[in-house]
Design a protein around this motif. Structure first.
Motif, short mmCIF file in Angstrom:
data_model
loop_
_atom_site.label_atom_id
_atom_site.label_comp_id
_atom_site.label_asym_id
_atom_site.label_seq_id
_atom_site.Cartn_x
_atom_site.Cartn_y
_atom_site.Cartn_z
N SER A 77 45.40 52.92 77.11
CA SER A 77 44.82 54.48 77.04
C SER A 77 44.83 54.83 75.68
N PHE A 78 43.77 55.61 75.10
CA PHE A 78 43.58 56.25 73.95
C PHE A 78 42.69 57.52 74.16
N SER A 79 43.21 58.59 73.78
CA SER A 79 42.68 60.14 73.64
C SER A 79 41.55 59.95 73.02
N SER A 80 40.26 60.33 73.42
CA SER A 80 39.17 60.66 72.65
C SER A 80 39.09 61.95 72.10
N ARG A 81 38.31 62.38 71.07
CA ARG A 81 38.41 63.59 70.30
C ARG A 81 38.14 64.73 71.24
N GLY A 123 45.24 57.06 58.01
CA GLY A 123 44.87 55.87 58.84
C GLY A 123 45.97 55.71 59.99
N LYS A 124 46.57 56.64 60.52
CA LYS A 124 47.55 56.86 61.58
C LYS A 124 46.88 56.46 62.84
N SER A 125 45.72 56.97 63.13
CA SER A 125 44.75 56.82 64.36
C SER A 125 44.20 55.40 64.50
N CYS A 126 44.00 54.90 63.25
CA CYS A 126 43.40 53.49 63.30
C CYS A 126 44.62 52.29 63.43
N LEU A 127 45.78 52.90 62.85
CA LEU A 127 46.88 51.84 63.21
C LEU A 127 47.23 51.92 64.73
N LEU A 128 47.18 53.09 65.17
CA LEU A 128 47.20 53.12 66.82
C LEU A 128 46.23 52.52 67.60
N LEU A 129 45.07 52.64 67.23
CA LEU A 129 43.70 51.92 68.11
C LEU A 129 44.01 50.51 67.75
N GLN A 130 44.31 49.83 66.45
CA GLN A 130 44.32 48.42 66.17
C GLN A 130 45.37 47.91 67.01
N PHE A 131 46.62 48.64 67.44
CA PHE A 131 47.72 48.37 67.99
C PHE A 131 47.47 48.21 69.49
N THR A 132 46.95 49.20 70.14
CA THR A 132 46.75 49.26 71.47
C THR A 132 45.45 48.59 72.07
N ASP A 133 44.25 48.69 71.37
CA ASP A 133 43.04 48.14 71.55
C ASP A 133 42.43 46.99 70.83
N LYS A 134 43.23 46.48 69.80
CA LYS A 134 42.76 45.39 69.14
C LYS A 134 41.31 45.71 68.33
N ARG A 135 41.31 46.75 68.02
CA ARG A 135 39.84 47.16 67.15
C ARG A 135 40.06 48.18 65.91
N PHE A 136 39.02 48.10 65.20
CA PHE A 136 39.18 48.96 64.13
C PHE A 136 37.90 49.85 64.07
#
Length: 212
Positions: free
Chosen positions: A202-206, A20-33
């Motif tokens: 900003s969050f890199s896409s796949r 869940g590393k990416s999910c932790l980052l996305l939750q922190f930066t973008d407030k979503r899961f």
């Protein structure tokens, strides 16, 4: 609304694939899961400006892949970081008992001795599936001199708190003279550059494109 930041801290996330590393980052930066998580291939990136001890601080976070095939790439991102988030899954014993010590050894070998490491037991919302106790995580952190916190990327429990705790620890090292801002490998730089907003998410896409 623009703002300035006093410091810029480089962070890196490490740990097994699927913890869940990416999910932790996305939750922190973008407030979503993100319910369906594709495994990170290579490295992704996120950034966020937060208040740390009264100072706006930009966190630049490199999210690394956990698969063995990308281990060499991951190791190259250990250098030059102020803090590291070492993540395991409380519902998967192997991510803690089998592999955690190896990840920590990599980090200590390839990163600065001044880097702050926080151990995060992710998915604490799944308490009914827990196989790693809080006490076991806490004991591992104590034995290795790490910060420790359990969190949930899904519910956001302790997610921001974990990043802020790591950032505050870095800030204290600056104040105590443990981190020298003139050291290019310390993962810290002075700021005062304008940024778009408090949350520069900003969050890199796949597929390698950047979004914000």
């Amino acid at each position: 609304m623009s703002c300035t930041y006093a410091y810029r801290f480089k962070f890196v996330t490490i740990g097994d694939a699927g913890v869940g590393k990416s999910c932790l980052l996305l939750q922190f930066t973008d407030k979503r899961f993100r319910e369906v998580e594709d495994l990170t291939t290579g490295v992704e990136y996120g950034a966020c400006v937060v208040a740390v001890d009264g100072k706006n601080t930009k966190l630049q976070i490199w999210d690394t892949a956990g698969q063995e095939a990308f281990r060499c790439i991951t190791r190259s991102y250990y250098r030059g970081n102020a803090a590291c988030l070492l993540v395991y899954d409380i519902t998967r014993r192997e991510t803690f008992f089998n592999h955690l010590a190896s990840w920590l050894e990599d980090a200590t070998q390839h990163a600065s001795a001044r880097m702050t490491i926080i151990l995060i037991g992710n998915k604490c919302d799944l308490s009914h599936r827990r196989v790693v106790s809080y006490q076991e995580g806490e004991q591992f952190a104590k034995e290795h001199g790490l910060l420790f916190m359990e969190a949930s990327a899904k519910t956001a429990h302790n997610v921001e708190k974990a990043f802020i705790l790591a950032a505050r620890t870095v800030h204290k090292k600056i104040e105590d003279g443990v981190i020298n801002l003139l050291d290019e490998n310390c993962g810290v730089k002075s700021g005062n550059a304008p940024v778009a907003s408090r949350r520069d998410a900003s969050f890199s896409s796949r597929d390698g494109r950047c979004c914000s």
